[in-house]
Design a protein around this motif. Structure first.
Motif, short mmCIF file in Angstrom:
data_model
loop_
_atom_site.label_atom_id
_atom_site.label_comp_id
_atom_site.label_asym_id
_atom_site.label_seq_id
_atom_site.Cartn_x
_atom_site.Cartn_y
_atom_site.Cartn_z
N LEU A 96 -16.01 7.51 -5.39
CA LEU A 96 -15.77 6.53 -4.32
C LEU A 96 -15.08 5.29 -4.86
CD1 LEU A 96 -19.10 6.77 -2.28
CD2 LEU A 96 -16.83 7.54 -1.57
N ILE A 97 -15.56 4.78 -5.99
CA ILE A 97 -14.94 3.58 -6.58
C ILE A 97 -13.49 3.86 -6.94
CG2 ILE A 97 -14.97 2.04 -8.57
CD1 ILE A 97 -18.02 2.33 -8.60
N PHE A 98 -13.26 4.98 -7.62
CA PHE A 98 -11.91 5.33 -8.07
C PHE A 98 -10.97 5.53 -6.88
CE2 PHE A 98 -8.64 8.28 -9.41
CZ PHE A 98 -8.23 7.75 -10.62
N SER A 99 -11.40 6.32 -5.89
CA SER A 99 -10.51 6.65 -4.77
C SER A 99 -10.25 5.46 -3.87
CB SER A 99 -11.11 7.81 -3.96
OG SER A 99 -12.39 7.46 -3.47
N ILE A 100 -11.25 4.60 -3.67
CA ILE A 100 -11.06 3.44 -2.81
C ILE A 100 -10.09 2.45 -3.44
CG2 ILE A 100 -12.21 1.40 -1.86
CD1 ILE A 100 -14.62 3.17 -1.28
N ILE A 101 -10.19 2.26 -4.76
CA ILE A 101 -9.30 1.30 -5.43
C ILE A 101 -7.90 1.89 -5.60
CG2 ILE A 101 -8.88 0.03 -7.56
CD1 ILE A 101 -11.87 -0.28 -7.90
N VAL A 102 -7.83 3.13 -6.10
CA VAL A 102 -6.53 3.73 -6.38
C VAL A 102 -5.80 4.13 -5.10
CG1 VAL A 102 -5.37 5.67 -7.52
CG2 VAL A 102 -7.28 4.52 -8.64
N GLY A 103 -6.53 4.65 -4.10
CA GLY A 103 -5.89 5.08 -2.86
C GLY A 103 -5.31 3.90 -2.07
N PRO A 104 -6.17 3.10 -1.40
CA PRO A 104 -5.65 1.94 -0.67
C PRO A 104 -4.95 0.92 -1.56
CG PRO A 104 -7.88 2.47 0.04
CD PRO A 104 -7.60 3.31 -1.17
N GLY A 105 -5.46 0.74 -2.81
CA GLY A 105 -4.81 -0.22 -3.70
C GLY A 105 -3.40 0.20 -4.06
N GLY A 106 -3.22 1.48 -4.42
CA GLY A 106 -1.88 1.97 -4.71
C GLY A 106 -0.98 1.94 -3.50
N TYR A 107 -1.56 2.18 -2.33
CA TYR A 107 -0.77 2.16 -1.09
C TYR A 107 -0.27 0.74 -0.79
CZ TYR A 107 0.28 2.67 3.87
OH TYR A 107 0.91 2.67 5.08
N LEU A 108 -1.16 -0.23 -0.91
CA LEU A 108 -0.76 -1.62 -0.64
C LEU A 108 0.26 -2.10 -1.66
CD1 LEU A 108 -4.22 -3.19 0.32
CD2 LEU A 108 -2.33 -2.60 1.85
N LEU A 109 0.07 -1.73 -2.92
CA LEU A 109 1.05 -2.10 -3.94
C LEU A 109 2.41 -1.46 -3.67
CD1 LEU A 109 -1.03 -1.98 -7.26
CD2 LEU A 109 -0.01 -4.00 -6.18
N SER A 110 2.40 -0.20 -3.23
CA SER A 110 3.66 0.48 -2.90
C SER A 110 4.38 -0.24 -1.77
CB SER A 110 3.38 1.93 -2.51
OG SER A 110 2.85 2.66 -3.59
N PHE A 111 3.63 -0.63 -0.74
CA PHE A 111 4.25 -1.33 0.39
C PHE A 111 4.77 -2.69 -0.04
CE2 PHE A 111 4.08 -4.24 3.99
CZ PHE A 111 4.85 -3.55 4.92
N LEU A 112 3.98 -3.42 -0.83
CA LEU A 112 4.39 -4.77 -1.24
C LEU A 112 5.63 -4.73 -2.11
CD1 LEU A 112 3.76 -7.80 -1.33
CD2 LEU A 112 2.29 -7.36 -3.31
N ILE A 113 5.65 -3.84 -3.11
CA ILE A 113 6.80 -3.78 -4.01
C ILE A 113 8.02 -3.23 -3.26
CG2 ILE A 113 7.70 -2.64 -6.08
CD1 ILE A 113 4.95 -2.84 -7.29
N ALA A 114 7.83 -2.24 -2.40
CA ALA A 114 8.95 -1.72 -1.61
C ALA A 114 9.52 -2.81 -0.70
CB ALA A 114 8.50 -0.52 -0.78
N TRP A 115 8.65 -3.62 -0.11
CA TRP A 115 9.12 -4.71 0.76
C TRP A 115 9.92 -5.73 -0.04
CZ3 TRP A 115 8.27 -10.01 1.10
CH2 TRP A 115 8.66 -10.61 2.31
N MET A 116 9.48 -6.05 -1.26
CA MET A 116 10.22 -7.01 -2.08
C MET A 116 11.56 -6.42 -2.52
SD MET A 116 7.33 -8.97 -4.40
CE MET A 116 6.72 -7.48 -5.15
N LEU A 117 11.58 -5.14 -2.88
CA LEU A 117 12.83 -4.52 -3.30
C LEU A 117 13.82 -4.42 -2.15
CD1 LEU A 117 11.64 -1.60 -5.63
CD2 LEU A 117 12.53 -3.84 -6.28
N ALA A 118 13.31 -4.26 -0.93
CA ALA A 118 14.20 -4.15 0.24
C ALA A 118 14.97 -5.44 0.50
CB ALA A 118 13.39 -3.76 1.48
N GLN A 119 14.51 -6.56 -0.04
CA GLN A 119 15.20 -7.83 0.16
C GLN A 119 16.34 -8.05 -0.83
OE1 GLN A 119 13.75 -9.10 2.90
NE2 GLN A 119 12.19 -7.49 2.64
N LEU A 120 16.45 -7.16 -1.84
CA LEU A 120 17.44 -7.33 -2.90
C LEU A 120 18.75 -6.61 -2.56
CD1 LEU A 120 15.11 -6.70 -5.98
CD2 LEU A 120 15.79 -8.91 -5.00
#
Length: 319
Positions: A96-120
């Motif tokens: 539960l600890i691993f999947s909750i952090i890696v799943g939603p955490g990796g998803y939010l990081l993907s969206f955040l970094i993709a959003w920043m790259l889209a501005q370049l």
């Protein structure tokens, strides 16, 4: 074929229409759809549906890969919660600890970094996106070369050498065999390598948004970038975000074996990073209890389906 039409006086007339011969055969027939999807149906049946069905059957048996499977009913599932103390004490909480952090955490990081790259600009965005995406392709080879060298437990390990040169520690720390550090390090490495195809899907959607909707939104009262993201950007890319969420859940479930690659042992040191996938591999390939391992695989499947259902409720099409 006879078709009813009406003349100028609104009187019904029967007109015989000759069917075009070009619509006969496969084109325009119900069989055309079947022929188009048959390769997918075949591959799905052979590589997904059939293995899942066989695994579900084996979960009801005692099977040691040598003797013929013996039917035991739901004993494996009962033992999972009553006899296997490691499952409830270590496997479930750490999964539960691993999947909750890696799943939603990796998803939010993907969206955040993709959003920043889209501005370049396009060229710079392409180069940086390739750099971010590359770790997800490297797999266990890069993990073995870089991360095991970085967290090596001797004085030549990069992290130990750096901290000892700064005077922060007096002796090397065995990060990959110490129960205090193994799970956090595994989560960190999993997040680092989580920018896979879901990240590219989000980036592609962000680069193909309709600019006219933003103009209309500002006319309707949108005042800042945060409101743009919530009310304009996300609704346009709901399908891509749903796909990325499913991929993030799948990657989080499959990344549990990173602890074995880093520590070099299964079970992990003092069961400190024993997720359900590691536990399943332990029973399947070390203890040769394939019946119980199959029951664990069914539990993992249900666990993944539950998280996928939640993702569908958040990002699926509500129409």
């Amino acid at each position: 074929m006879i078709k009813l039409i009406k003349d100028k006086a609104n009187n019904p007339l029967k007109v015989k229409i000759k069917r075009n011969s070009k619509t006969n055969g496969i084109n325009g027939s119900p069989w055309s759809t079947f022929f188009l999807v048959s390769p997918y149906i075949l591959l799905f049946t052979v590589f997904i549906a059939l293995p899942v069905f066989i695994s579900a059957l084996l979960s009801l048996t005692y099977y040691n890969a040598i003797e013929f499977p013996t039917f035991v009913g739901f004993r494996n599932y009962i033992n999972m919660f009553s006899v296997d103390r490691d499952f409830m004490q270590y496997v479930v909480p750490q999964t539960l600890i691993f999947s909750i952090i890696v799943g939603p955490g990796g998803y939010l990081l993907s969206f955040l970094i993709a959003w920043m790259l889209a501005q370049l600009p396009k060229t710079l965005r392409t180069i940086l996106a390739l750099i971010v995406y590359t770790p997800s392709l490297a797999g266990g080879v890069l993990i073995g070369v870089i991360w095991k060298s970085l967290f090596s437990g001797d004085q030549w390990g990069y992290l130990n050498a750096f901290l000892m040169n700064l005077g922060l520690i007096n002796s090397p720390i065995s990060y990959l065999t110490d129960p205090r550090y193994l799970l956090p390090i595994t989560i960190f490495v999993a997040l680092w390598s989580s920018f896979g195809i879901g990240f590219l899907s989000i980036l592609s959607a962000l680069c193909n948004l309709d600019p006219e909707l933003y103009e209309a939104a500002h006319i309707d009262g949108i005042k800042n970038r945060f409101q743009e993201t919530i009310y304009v950007t996300i609704p346009q890319m709901r399908g891509s975000m749903y796909f990325a969420a499913i991929m993030s859940i799948t990657n989080a479930m499959s990344a549990g074996t990173l602890a074995v690659s880093l520590s070099g042992s299964n079970p992990t040191p003092q069961k400190s990073a024993q997720t359900i996938l590691v536990h399943m591999n332990d029973y399947a390939f070390i203890r040769n209890e394939l019946g119980y391992a199959s029951a664990l695989s069914v539990a993992l499947l249900l666990f993944t389906l539950l998280f996928s259902k939640v993702a569908g409720m958040l990002f699926g099409n509500k129409d």
